[in-house]
Design a protein around this motif. Sequence first.
Motif, PDB file in Angstrom:
ATOM      1  N   THR A 100      36.577  30.531 -79.384  1.00  0.00           N
ATOM      2  CA  THR A 100      36.482  29.377 -80.278  1.00  0.00           C
ATOM      3  C   THR A 100      35.064  29.143 -80.797  1.00  0.00           C
ATOM      4  O   THR A 100      34.804  28.109 -81.409  1.00  0.00           O
ATOM      5  CB  THR A 100      36.968  28.117 -79.540  1.00  0.00           C
ATOM      6  OG1 THR A 100      36.253  27.998 -78.300  1.00  0.00           O
ATOM      7  CG2 THR A 100      38.456  28.214 -79.245  1.00  0.00           C
ATOM      8  N   SER A 142      42.275  30.488 -80.348  1.00  0.00           N
ATOM      9  CA  SER A 142      42.925  30.669 -79.053  1.00  0.00           C
ATOM     10  C   SER A 142      43.596  32.031 -78.940  1.00  0.00           C
ATOM     11  O   SER A 142      44.441  32.395 -79.759  1.00  0.00           O
ATOM     12  CB  SER A 142      43.968  29.574 -78.836  1.00  0.00           C
ATOM     13  OG  SER A 142      44.599  29.729 -77.597  1.00  0.00           O
ATOM     14  N   THR A 189      45.085  34.898 -75.775  1.00  0.00           N
ATOM     15  CA  THR A 189      45.444  34.965 -74.358  1.00  0.00           C
ATOM     16  C   THR A 189      44.898  36.201 -73.665  1.00  0.00           C
ATOM     17  O   THR A 189      44.996  36.316 -72.447  1.00  0.00           O
ATOM     18  CB  THR A 189      46.976  34.935 -74.208  1.00  0.00           C
ATOM     19  OG1 THR A 189      47.546  36.022 -74.948  1.00  0.00           O
ATOM     20  CG2 THR A 189      47.539  33.620 -74.737  1.00  0.00           C
ATOM     21  N   GLU A 241      41.490  33.403 -73.593  1.00  0.00           N
ATOM     22  CA  GLU A 241      41.587  32.134 -72.879  1.00  0.00           C
ATOM     23  C   GLU A 241      42.622  32.250 -71.758  1.00  0.00           C
ATOM     24  O   GLU A 241      43.673  32.863 -71.925  1.00  0.00           O
ATOM     25  CB  GLU A 241      41.984  31.018 -73.836  1.00  0.00           C
ATOM     26  CG  GLU A 241      40.902  30.689 -74.850  1.00  0.00           C
ATOM     27  CD  GLU A 241      41.260  29.506 -75.715  1.00  0.00           C
ATOM     28  OE1 GLU A 241      40.346  28.871 -76.229  1.00  0.00           O
ATOM     29  OE2 GLU A 241      42.470  29.231 -75.877  1.00  0.00           O
ATOM     30  N   ARG A 282      40.512  27.401 -71.816  1.00  0.00           N
ATOM     31  CA  ARG A 282      40.921  26.922 -73.140  1.00  0.00           C
ATOM     32  C   ARG A 282      39.959  25.852 -73.636  1.00  0.00           C
ATOM     33  O   ARG A 282      39.390  25.099 -72.833  1.00  0.00           O
ATOM     34  CB  ARG A 282      42.343  26.363 -73.081  1.00  0.00           C
ATOM     35  CG  ARG A 282      43.395  27.369 -72.629  1.00  0.00           C
ATOM     36  CD  ARG A 282      44.721  26.679 -72.386  1.00  0.00           C
ATOM     37  NE  ARG A 282      44.569  25.635 -71.363  1.00  0.00           N
ATOM     38  CZ  ARG A 282      45.477  24.678 -71.140  1.00  0.00           C
ATOM     39  NH1 ARG A 282      46.582  24.630 -71.866  1.00  0.00           N
ATOM     40  NH2 ARG A 282      45.281  23.779 -70.207  1.00  0.00           N
ATOM     41  N   SER A 283      39.812  25.787 -74.943  1.00  0.00           N
ATOM     42  CA  SER A 283      38.900  24.801 -75.510  1.00  0.00           C
ATOM     43  C   SER A 283      39.603  23.484 -75.812  1.00  0.00           C
ATOM     44  O   SER A 283      38.972  22.530 -76.231  1.00  0.00           O
ATOM     45  CB  SER A 283      38.281  25.358 -76.800  1.00  0.00           C
ATOM     46  OG  SER A 283      39.306  25.679 -77.730  1.00  0.00           O
ATOM     47  N   THR A 284      40.905  23.445 -75.598  1.00  0.00           N
ATOM     48  CA  THR A 284      41.663  22.240 -75.900  1.00  0.00           C
ATOM     49  C   THR A 284      41.449  21.174 -74.828  1.00  0.00           C
ATOM     50  O   THR A 284      40.995  21.455 -73.711  1.00  0.00           O
ATOM     51  CB  THR A 284      43.155  22.578 -75.983  1.00  0.00           C
ATOM     52  OG1 THR A 284      43.544  23.236 -74.764  1.00  0.00           O
ATOM     53  CG2 THR A 284      43.431  23.507 -77.147  1.00  0.00           C
TER      54      THR A 284
END
Length: 504
Positions: free
Chosen positions: A79, A307, A309, A345, A396-398
């Motif tokens: 990200t 994002s 995986t 991520e 993850r950046s979420t």
Amino acid sequence: MSVKGGRIRSSYKRFLSIKDLFVCSLVINLFVAGSFAGMLGYFFRSEEASAAVLDVEILSNLQTVNNSNTTPTVRWQPTVSNQAVDFTITGEALANVSVNLTGKKYGVLVIPPELANKVTARGQATVNTNVTVDISKVAVLTATLTAVNNLVNLLSDIQNGAIAPLTGVTLNLDEVNRQINLLNSVGSLSAAQFIQPMTLTDDGRALYFSLDDGLGPILANNVSTILTDLSNAVNALQATGTGLIGTASALTINTVLAPVKLSVTSAIAAAKPLLTLGGTGVQQLADASALGNTTINMPTNVSGPGSITSNLDAEFTGTVIRSNLIDVNLLSTADAVSTIYFAGETFVLDQTLLPDSLNFGTHSIQTKLDETFAATQGGAAGGADTVGTIQVTDTRSTAKNWQVKVTRVGQLTNEAAALGAAKLKIYGGTLTSDFSSANVRSISGTTMDLSDNTQQEVMAVFGTSTTGTAKLEIPKFELFVPKNTDKQTGQYNTKLVWTVTESP
């Protein structure tokens, strides 16, 4: 006769013939520039250079590097946004460039499909190169070269006495010779440097720029300056004489020279406007040029793919081509690849750190005393406690709002009965986390009795977009059996289920 500047050698005539112009320019340069070792090195490098991988490539031994400082083990998060990255493309002179190539020369950086429209120019491309030019292929100079060739032939005849007796005649050829040599050597420029704006293709798959748009004006300006000085030198060319015979001969020589000189200066006057910006001669010079050792720097801003995986090795391809179009699919197969590494991520509970089974040992049946049994290795009394670790990694950046929960699926039972009143207990040990303590909760420092068929939270992370790992040690598992519990001979079993759930 006194001819200052010496005889115009036959090599000049050979040079000025349209057919032999390019080859002889390299030979003349050995004398004019005094760079025998450098020019000889050029020939050797051309012979040793490997062929281009693609037909449209015009340099050999192409290589591309970047300064992202990423590696297979040091990766960027997917990200990241607008990271400054310089791509450097290098190549050497190619011995045999296809004569069928048309179009302009371009520097191209092919962008991997995963990063389409995520790479933009950060300034202009910088080019350092050596260039040679076959000026026999420059149409706007044909008339000038022909006129100069005629002048050289005439001067040779004059020096041989074919036009008039040379007694008492003086003709200074120094400046004319010097300017002719400069025109001859216009095909070689060392360490030419220029900058050019870069353009992103419509599909966002390549950054490119025109080398010709930078080379053409440099070459044209160089040629235009030489032509101006040559025209002045030709205009100043004048024979003088002493004595009756010398004066008469000088008059004859100047009379014969006049129309040839006019032809040269007229041809130059006609060519020069075509060598100004936008003139046809500018692109003709660029078309006739060939690159030698070249270094190109392309400054960019690179954003990650978003994002993903799994890890991404994003391969960029740099090349230098001559073509009428930028064919991304073709150019992406070239050899000069440079990689930026991105990390996939992850959001995972490491189940390998939790015990596969809990063994509380074998015990005599009694109903008079409460009993507490610790899970040990092999169930041996006094053995090492069975331990575990709850470890979740979330890169993850979420925003995060997840929980680790455990469920005891049913009572401890054997084939005949259940230990209905027995309690399974876990201990919360040390908590270590990459997340702020304000964003983590857990049973660290406490114990938890596991209820039958009920999910119970042991650790959670919430209210943060930070990436990292949270880890909770479980130093002990215990089973409490009240004294009045009905017990039957046999092996009692139940199941623990660990889950990671995400909720708003």
